[in-house]
Design a protein around this motif. Structure first.
Motif, PDB file in Angstrom:
ATOM      1  N   LEU A 248      16.691  -6.654 -10.485  1.00 18.93           N
ATOM      2  CA  LEU A 248      17.892  -5.814 -10.423  1.00 18.93           C
ATOM      3  C   LEU A 248      18.831  -6.203 -11.570  1.00 18.93           C
ATOM      4  O   LEU A 248      19.103  -7.379 -11.781  1.00 18.93           O
ATOM      5  CB  LEU A 248      18.609  -5.983  -9.088  1.00 18.93           C
ATOM      6  CG  LEU A 248      17.800  -5.656  -7.828  1.00 18.93           C
ATOM      7  CD1 LEU A 248      18.633  -5.930  -6.581  1.00 18.93           C
ATOM      8  CD2 LEU A 248      17.327  -4.212  -7.852  1.00 18.93           C
ATOM      9  N   THR A 249      19.317  -5.182 -12.290  1.00 18.05           N
ATOM     10  CA  THR A 249      20.238  -5.402 -13.408  1.00 18.05           C
ATOM     11  C   THR A 249      21.420  -4.463 -13.256  1.00 18.05           C
ATOM     12  O   THR A 249      21.227  -3.274 -12.953  1.00 18.05           O
ATOM     13  CB  THR A 249      19.535  -5.146 -14.751  1.00 18.05           C
ATOM     14  OG1 THR A 249      18.389  -5.993 -14.843  1.00 18.05           O
ATOM     15  CG2 THR A 249      20.474  -5.435 -15.923  1.00 18.05           C
ATOM     16  N   TRP A 250      22.644  -4.951 -13.455  1.00 17.94           N
ATOM     17  CA  TRP A 250      23.824  -4.103 -13.279  1.00 17.94           C
ATOM     18  C   TRP A 250      24.947  -4.529 -14.218  1.00 17.94           C
ATOM     19  O   TRP A 250      24.995  -5.651 -14.709  1.00 17.94           O
ATOM     20  CB  TRP A 250      24.314  -4.138 -11.833  1.00 17.94           C
ATOM     21  CG  TRP A 250      24.875  -5.471 -11.387  1.00 17.94           C
ATOM     22  CD1 TRP A 250      26.176  -5.853 -11.342  1.00 17.94           C
ATOM     23  CD2 TRP A 250      24.127  -6.601 -10.934  1.00 17.94           C
ATOM     24  NE1 TRP A 250      26.301  -7.139 -10.899  1.00 17.94           N
ATOM     25  CE2 TRP A 250      25.054  -7.629 -10.630  1.00 17.94           C
ATOM     26  CE3 TRP A 250      22.761  -6.850 -10.755  1.00 17.94           C
ATOM     27  CZ2 TRP A 250      24.657  -8.868 -10.167  1.00 17.94           C
ATOM     28  CZ3 TRP A 250      22.363  -8.092 -10.291  1.00 17.94           C
ATOM     29  CH2 TRP A 250      23.309  -9.092  -9.995  1.00 17.94           C
ATOM     30  N   SER A 251      25.838  -3.578 -14.467  1.00 15.58           N
ATOM     31  CA  SER A 251      27.019  -3.840 -15.291  1.00 15.58           C
ATOM     32  C   SER A 251      28.113  -2.870 -14.876  1.00 15.58           C
ATOM     33  O   SER A 251      27.881  -1.652 -14.790  1.00 15.58           O
ATOM     34  CB  SER A 251      26.693  -3.656 -16.780  1.00 15.58           C
ATOM     35  OG  SER A 251      27.852  -3.852 -17.573  1.00 15.58           O
TER      36      SER A 251
ATOM     37  N   SER B 130      35.375  -6.989  -8.699  1.00 14.98           N
ATOM     38  CA  SER B 130      34.431  -7.601  -7.769  1.00 14.98           C
ATOM     39  C   SER B 130      33.339  -6.602  -7.427  1.00 14.98           C
ATOM     40  O   SER B 130      33.528  -5.386  -7.556  1.00 14.98           O
ATOM     41  CB  SER B 130      35.135  -8.049  -6.476  1.00 14.98           C
ATOM     42  OG  SER B 130      35.673  -6.922  -5.802  1.00 14.98           O
ATOM     43  N   CYS B 131      32.176  -7.133  -6.991  1.00 16.11           N
ATOM     44  CA  CYS B 131      31.062  -6.285  -6.571  1.00 16.11           C
ATOM     45  C   CYS B 131      30.453  -6.861  -5.292  1.00 16.11           C
ATOM     46  O   CYS B 131      30.454  -8.084  -5.082  1.00 16.11           O
ATOM     47  CB  CYS B 131      29.995  -6.187  -7.659  1.00 16.11           C
ATOM     48  SG  CYS B 131      30.520  -5.325  -9.166  1.00 16.11           S
ATOM     49  N   THR B 132      29.891  -5.977  -4.453  1.00 12.86           N
ATOM     50  CA  THR B 132      29.278  -6.386  -3.191  1.00 12.86           C
ATOM     51  C   THR B 132      27.920  -5.717  -3.064  1.00 12.86           C
ATOM     52  O   THR B 132      27.796  -4.492  -3.237  1.00 12.86           O
ATOM     53  CB  THR B 132      30.149  -6.002  -1.992  1.00 12.86           C
ATOM     54  OG1 THR B 132      31.443  -6.613  -2.141  1.00 12.86           O
ATOM     55  CG2 THR B 132      29.523  -6.460  -0.692  1.00 12.86           C
ATOM     56  N   ALA B 133      26.869  -6.527  -2.721  1.00 19.09           N
ATOM     57  CA  ALA B 133      25.502  -6.028  -2.567  1.00 19.09           C
ATOM     58  C   ALA B 133      25.205  -5.768  -1.099  1.00 19.09           C
ATOM     59  O   ALA B 133      25.740  -6.438  -0.208  1.00 19.09           O
ATOM     60  CB  ALA B 133      24.517  -7.042  -3.140  1.00 19.09           C
TER      61      ALA B 133
ATOM     62  N   SER C 268      28.607 -11.088  -2.076  1.00 19.89           N
ATOM     63  CA  SER C 268      29.330 -10.928  -3.339  1.00 19.89           C
ATOM     64  C   SER C 268      28.410 -11.151  -4.533  1.00 19.89           C
ATOM     65  O   SER C 268      27.517 -12.009  -4.503  1.00 19.89           O
ATOM     66  CB  SER C 268      30.496 -11.912  -3.413  1.00 19.89           C
ATOM     67  OG  SER C 268      31.440 -11.642  -2.402  1.00 19.89           O
ATOM     68  N   GLU C 269      28.662 -10.362  -5.584  1.00 17.96           N
ATOM     69  CA  GLU C 269      27.942 -10.492  -6.834  1.00 17.96           C
ATOM     70  C   GLU C 269      28.948 -10.396  -7.980  1.00 17.96           C
ATOM     71  O   GLU C 269      30.021  -9.808  -7.825  1.00 17.96           O
ATOM     72  CB  GLU C 269      26.895  -9.378  -6.985  1.00 17.96           C
ATOM     73  CG  GLU C 269      25.776  -9.409  -5.953  1.00 17.96           C
ATOM     74  CD  GLU C 269      24.820 -10.587  -6.156  1.00 17.96           C
ATOM     75  OE1 GLU C 269      24.851 -11.202  -7.248  1.00 17.96           O
ATOM     76  OE2 GLU C 269      24.063 -10.899  -5.221  1.00 17.96           O
ATOM     77  N   PRO C 270      28.624 -10.971  -9.136  1.00 18.95           N
ATOM     78  CA  PRO C 270      29.521 -10.810 -10.292  1.00 18.95           C
ATOM     79  C   PRO C 270      29.546  -9.352 -10.749  1.00 18.95           C
ATOM     80  O   PRO C 270      28.704  -8.541 -10.330  1.00 18.95           O
ATOM     81  CB  PRO C 270      28.889 -11.726 -11.347  1.00 18.95           C
ATOM     82  CG  PRO C 270      27.448 -11.840 -10.944  1.00 18.95           C
ATOM     83  CD  PRO C 270      27.440 -11.788  -9.444  1.00 18.95           C
ATOM     84  N   VAL C 271      30.485  -9.016 -11.641  1.00 14.46           N
ATOM     85  CA  VAL C 271      30.616  -7.615 -12.071  1.00 14.46           C
ATOM     86  C   VAL C 271      29.498  -7.214 -13.021  1.00 14.46           C
ATOM     87  O   VAL C 271      29.335  -6.025 -13.316  1.00 14.46           O
ATOM     88  CB  VAL C 271      31.993  -7.359 -12.723  1.00 14.46           C
ATOM     89  CG1 VAL C 271      33.099  -7.529 -11.705  1.00 14.46           C
ATOM     90  CG2 VAL C 271      32.203  -8.273 -13.925  1.00 14.46           C
ATOM     91  N   SER C 272      28.732  -8.161 -13.512  1.00 12.62           N
ATOM     92  CA  SER C 272      27.535  -7.839 -14.287  1.00 12.62           C
ATOM     93  C   SER C 272      26.546  -8.976 -14.104  1.00 12.62           C
ATOM     94  O   SER C 272      26.927 -10.133 -13.878  1.00 12.62           O
ATOM     95  CB  SER C 272      27.862  -7.641 -15.765  1.00 12.62           C
ATOM     96  OG  SER C 272      28.363  -8.829 -16.336  1.00 12.62           O
TER      97      SER C 272
END
Length: 650
Positions: A557-560, A566-569, A578-582
């Motif tokens: 999985l790759t995201w930006s 903030s990001c949530t999976a 919680s996940e980092p913003v990229s």
């Protein structure tokens, strides 16, 4: 037709600073503004902050003093939206219902056409709680709307108006020649009851007149300006037997233009200042006066500063008079108290024979050094037929090289721009920017100017980097605009445009930006629009590789995300929390389904998902391959059971 600042209900003269706020709030700017043509009375604006969440009623009342309005309307906004339904006075009142929210600010806009003979009318605004059976006003205010006076080309001006006597007795009629810019040749008044003249001609000075209470009288005033210049100013006041004011106004004569009305927040000492920048040439004449109702408070008849004078709280009128010789001239005016400036403006005065030259002046305060000047055609809504500029200091033109660099001493420099409107007869906008010449450059002055339209500008300081949505809406009160446009620029670079209404996004870094509005009101000569600048919702890219696997295999999985904090999976036991913003990670997949990622920032939240498929029949059911070592063991066991030597044991 260019619009004076008087015609905007909301004056955008304050710098709006958002240093350190961009990440802390979603909304940077959220407001409405009323615009009217210079030929109509200036809109009036009032604000109220709700103390509780409750139902309210706003009532607009035509006080019919000195006469009923020809038309009187009210609209209420909260931030960038209309609240309730705009209303028109029928008979004496009009009402607007508000479902108020505690802490919200509501802005009331009042527009109207005074009685044609009077040229002025009074109104009241009251807000009541629907739950209050006594209908007590929790907010109330009153004001007046005055039709602007059209300058006379003959030097003669007349007033035909009415007033009502409050009681029977002796009234004092005071007619004052304010001797601005020079004494009048003549001013006199008469009072009539129907066709009967009351008393004789009232000359300059104070004259007692006996009037009957409750009677509506006509007041006629005639004034003649001096032969040169054909301009003057007078005041007329009428007090009843108790000393209360019945009528109180200052009026221009001849070519003296309409006043600029400023709000004085409290009684204070003020100073009036005039500066002739003597560029491109010194003015032939220059003067300014300040009045409150019918009383002159202070004046200047040449460049300089007036002695301090005391001004009462409330509306003050600033009168300006200037004439140019063969060349245009530029002057600055300031009206200031000890703590704040009430009015600061720079004006270009064109020769009488060249009144439509399209010259615009801009004054910039600099320290000694080298700077860069840029004058840019923003090509919005159209391009100029011609655009040129010069810059001067102390009346001497400065040399500007091919890069726009110039050297200035400490003090004010004056930039004069000559602009010829688009050949199509439409409007155009140019930008004037002054920056430091050496890297890293700093913008010291950045202002736009519209030509050939009703316009206004607003300066905004962004305090942090981010993505923002800029929205413009025609609120349709009292009628939709014929034309409405907005452009966002920085130092001559256009960052976004809107025609009619809509939204664009801009990625901004800390710095100064300019919003310019160009508008042509509809048939009623007024228009109400709103503008909102808010942090844009995050943008997010989210991918999986591969998207089809066997059970137990992993996907990458790759995201930006941009404009996110903030990001949530979610969607899988190995993809939650919680996940980092990229970033990028591997996740083990046990069953088909969707993996989701939600990223949140000042502008809201954005969610994206990827679907992962687990291939059927990939394990169990006796299928699959058999390990070679296992096959050898099975063969050896079978041979021993039959007493047959196994080939594996040979």
């Amino acid at each position: 037709m260019p619009m004076t600042s008087r015609c905007f209900a909301k004056a955008f003269v304050a710098l709006i600073a958002f240093a350190g706020v961009a990440r802390a709030t979603n909304t940077l700017l959220d407001q409405s503004s009323m615009v009217g043509l210079p030929t109509v009375a200036a809109p009036q604006e009032y604000s109220y902050t709700a103390s509780a969440t409750e139902a309210l009623t706003v009532t607009l009342t035509d006080l019919k003093v000195p006469a009923a309005f020809s038309s009187l309307q009210i609209a209420v906004t909260q931030a960038d939206a209309l609240v309730g339904k705009p209303a028109t006075v029928q008979g004496s009142t009009a009402t607007v219902a508000i479902a108020a929210t505690a802490g919200s600010v509501y802005v009331m806009y009042v527009i109207g056409a005074p009685n044609a003979a009077q040229g002025i009318g009074a109104f009241g605004v009251c807000i009541t709680r629907n739950s209050d059976t006594t209908h007590t006003c929790v907010y109330q205010n009153s004001g007046n709307i005055q039709t602007p006076s059209a300058p006379s080309t003959t030097g003669v001006s007349t007033l035909d108006t009415n007033f009502t006597a409050t009681s029977t007795g002796t009234y004092q009629v005071t007619l004052t020649d304010d001797q601005f810019p020079v004494p009048l040749q003549m001013v006199s008044a008469t009072i009539f009851n129907g066709g009967t003249q009351i008393g004789g001609v009232v000359p300059a000075g104070t004259t007692p007149v006996t009037l009957a209470g409750g009677v509506n009288y006509s007041l006629l005033v005639a004034a003649q300006a001096a032969a040169s210049p054909q301009a003057g100013l007078y005041g007329v006041r009428i007090t009843d037997p108790s000393g209360a004011l019945v009528f109180d106004r200052s009026l221009p004569v001849g070519s003296l233009g309409a006043s600029t009305i400023v709000a004085n927040p409290s009684a204070q000492s003020l100073t009036l200042s005039l500066t002739d920048f003597a560029y491109p040439a010194a003015l032939d004449s220059l003067g300014a006066a300040v009045t409150s109702s019918g009383v002159k408070l202070g004046e200047l008849t040449a460049a300089g500063s007036s002695p301090a004078f005391t001004a009462p709280a409330g509306a003050l009128e600033v009168w300006q008079f200037a004439t140019a010789g063969a060349s245009p001239g530029v002057y600055g005016l300031s009206l200031a108290g000890a703590k704040a400036s009430l009015l600061s403006t720079t004006q270009v005065v064109n020769p009488a024979s060249n009144a439509s030259s399209g010259s615009y002046a801009f004054a910039v305060q600099l320290t000694a050094g080298t700077y860069n000047l840029s004058v840019t055609d923003l090509q919005f809504p159209g391009s100029f037929a011609a655009l040129s500029s010069t810059i001067a200091q102390g009346g001497t033109q400065l040399t500007v090289n091919s890069n726009g660099d110039f050297t200035a001493a400490a003090g004010v420099v004056v930039v004069v721009v000559d602009a010829k409107a688009p050949q199509s007869g439409g409007s155009g906008i140019f930008d004037v920017a002054v920056r430091t010449a050496n890297a890293p450059t700093t913008t010291l002055f950045d202002q736009t100017q519209a030509v050939g339209g009703v316009f206004d500008t607003q300066v905004i300081n962004y305090g942090a980097s981010g993505s923002y949505d800029v929205s413009l809406t025609d609120l349709g009160f009292p009628t939709p605009f014929q034309n409405l446009a907005l452009v966002l620029s920085q130092g001559g670079q256009v960052l976004g445009k809107i025609y009619g209404g809509g939204t664009f996004s801009v990625d901004a870094t800390p710095g100064q930006y300019v919003l310019t509005f160009v508008a042509t009101p509809g048939a009623d000569n007024y228009g109400l629009y709103s503008v909102k600048i808010a942090s844009a919702a995050p943008t997010l890219t989210f991918t999986a590789d591969p998207t089809s696997v066997t059970a137990g295999q992993t996907v990458q999985l790759t995201w930006s995300a941009q404009s996110a904090t903030s990001c949530t999976a979610s969607g899988n036991s190995g993809w939650t929390g919680s996940e980092p913003v990229s970033g990028s990670t591997n996740v083990s997949i046990s069953a088909s389904g969707a993996l989701m990622l939600t990223c949140t920032g000042p502008g809201g939240s954005t969610t994206q998902s990827v679907s992962i498929t687990v291939k059927p029949g990939s394990s169990g059911g006796g299928g699959g391959s058999i390990d070679f070592a296992l096959l050898a063991l099975l063969g050896a066991a079978l041979a021993a059971r039959r007493g047959v030597p196994s080939r594996f044991n040979r």
